[in-house]
Design an enzyme around this catalytic site. Structure first.
Site: not given
Length: 109
Positions: A34, A37
């Site tokens: 991600c 993230c």
């Protein structure tokens, strides 16, 4: 990373680390794949320092810990859930600014 206020939790340790914590815990449900993230990670360290002593930040990698992510309905990463006294106080999905996340935290603390 400030290990004192940012730590890793797992399906196995979540109840002890988060639900039974004497102070509020912001859990970052994230994935290694991600991009947002990874962009969020430095902000979480800043927040851990800003709120040191008042709140902890835990990171839970959702692919390796699907049970906890499923239990709290996490369908996308990043998702941040603030727990206080073992109860969900606030949920924030997606990459947000530090000021947006601070508002969510302040409202729940």
């Amino acid at each position: 990373m400030n290990a004192e206020h940012v730590f890793t939790t797992t399906d196995t340790t979540f109840a002890t680390d988060v639900l039974q914590s004497p102070m509020p815990v912001l859990v970052d449900f994230w994935g290694e794949w991600c991009g947002p993230c990874k962009a969020l990670a430095p902000m979480l360290v800043q927040l851990a320092n800003d709120y040191g002593g008042r709140m902890k930040i835990a990171k839970l990698e959702i692919d390796h810990n699907p049970k906890t992510a499923l239990a709290y309905g996490v369908r996308s990463a990043p998702t941040m859930i603030l727990f206080k006294g073992g109860q969900v106080q606030a949920t924030q999905m997606g990459l947000v600014s530090k000021s947006q996340l601070t508002k969510v935290i302040d409202a729940a603390l």
